[in-house]
Design a protein around this motif. Sequence first.
Motif, short mmCIF file in Angstrom:
data_model
loop_
_atom_site.label_atom_id
_atom_site.label_comp_id
_atom_site.label_asym_id
_atom_site.label_seq_id
_atom_site.Cartn_x
_atom_site.Cartn_y
_atom_site.Cartn_z
N THR A 187 -7.87 15.22 7.08
CA THR A 187 -6.94 14.11 7.26
C THR A 187 -7.41 12.85 6.56
OG1 THR A 187 -7.99 13.31 9.27
CG2 THR A 187 -6.26 14.98 9.53
N GLY A 188 -8.70 12.74 6.27
CA GLY A 188 -9.23 11.54 5.65
C GLY A 188 -9.57 10.44 6.65
N ALA A 189 -9.38 10.70 7.93
CA ALA A 189 -9.63 9.70 8.97
C ALA A 189 -11.05 9.86 9.52
CB ALA A 189 -8.59 9.80 10.07
N PHE A 190 -12.04 9.52 8.71
CA PHE A 190 -13.43 9.59 9.15
C PHE A 190 -14.26 8.67 8.26
CE2 PHE A 190 -13.21 12.63 5.77
CZ PHE A 190 -14.43 12.53 5.12
N PHE A 191 -15.43 8.33 8.71
CA PHE A 191 -16.38 7.54 7.92
C PHE A 191 -17.61 8.40 7.69
CE2 PHE A 191 -14.07 4.26 10.34
CZ PHE A 191 -13.56 3.54 9.28
N SER A 243 -1.38 -0.56 9.13
CA SER A 243 -2.09 0.34 8.21
C SER A 243 -3.00 -0.47 7.28
CB SER A 243 -1.09 1.17 7.41
OG SER A 243 -0.23 0.32 6.68
N GLY A 244 -4.11 0.14 6.92
CA GLY A 244 -5.04 -0.49 6.00
C GLY A 244 -6.17 -1.25 6.65
N ILE A 245 -6.14 -1.43 7.96
CA ILE A 245 -7.25 -2.13 8.63
C ILE A 245 -8.42 -1.17 8.83
CG2 ILE A 245 -7.99 -3.40 10.68
CD1 ILE A 245 -5.98 -4.93 8.96
N TRP A 246 -8.21 -0.10 9.59
CA TRP A 246 -9.26 0.90 9.77
C TRP A 246 -9.03 2.09 8.85
CZ3 TRP A 246 -13.78 0.51 12.16
CH2 TRP A 246 -13.95 -0.47 13.13
N PRO A 299 -25.35 1.26 7.13
CA PRO A 299 -24.37 0.98 8.19
C PRO A 299 -23.03 0.51 7.61
CG PRO A 299 -26.48 0.03 8.75
CD PRO A 299 -26.59 0.52 7.34
N ILE A 300 -21.96 0.85 8.28
CA ILE A 300 -20.61 0.51 7.82
C ILE A 300 -20.21 -0.83 8.43
CG2 ILE A 300 -18.19 1.21 7.88
CD1 ILE A 300 -19.25 4.12 8.12
N GLU A 301 -19.78 -1.74 7.60
CA GLU A 301 -19.32 -3.04 8.08
C GLU A 301 -17.93 -2.87 8.67
OE1 GLU A 301 -18.42 -7.53 6.40
OE2 GLU A 301 -19.71 -6.17 5.27
N ILE A 302 -17.71 -3.42 9.84
CA ILE A 302 -16.40 -3.29 10.48
C ILE A 302 -15.41 -4.25 9.82
CG2 ILE A 302 -17.37 -2.48 12.66
CD1 ILE A 302 -16.83 -5.28 13.79
N PRO A 303 -14.12 -3.92 9.85
CA PRO A 303 -13.12 -4.82 9.27
C PRO A 303 -13.11 -6.17 9.98
CG PRO A 303 -12.18 -2.67 9.73
CD PRO A 303 -13.54 -2.69 10.34
N SER A 304 -12.76 -7.21 9.26
CA SER A 304 -12.73 -8.55 9.85
C SER A 304 -11.67 -8.67 10.94
CB SER A 304 -12.50 -9.61 8.78
OG SER A 304 -11.28 -9.37 8.11
#
Length: 99
Positions: free
Chosen positions: A3-7, A40-43, A14-19
């Motif tokens: 699905t592409g929904a993973f990091f 859409s586009g935030i996470w 470490p992954i920086e979280i969205p603002s």
Amino acid sequence: MRTGAFFKTAGQPPIEIPSAAIPAAETELVRRKATREHESGIWFKEPCTEHALVSEVHDFALSLIHLGDAPSRFEPTEVVEEDTYDRMVNRTPDSSWLG
């Protein structure tokens, strides 16, 4: 993963979280937890709901990202397995049962 929904985290910094994420702007926190709807586009590439818990004592934040019931992005391949009865009925006379 399809699905592409993973990091990807293995071997990565470490992954920086969205603002726009809740832990980045703690003004919404009530008793160190909050919920927010994201476009859409935030996470990810689709809208989602974020549920966050923040611990000031342990300097730790946890976000659970809930994706909606979006249509599937992939088609699973259906494997049709012949059952024993069909194999016996459809076999060629004088042939092996194994073939």
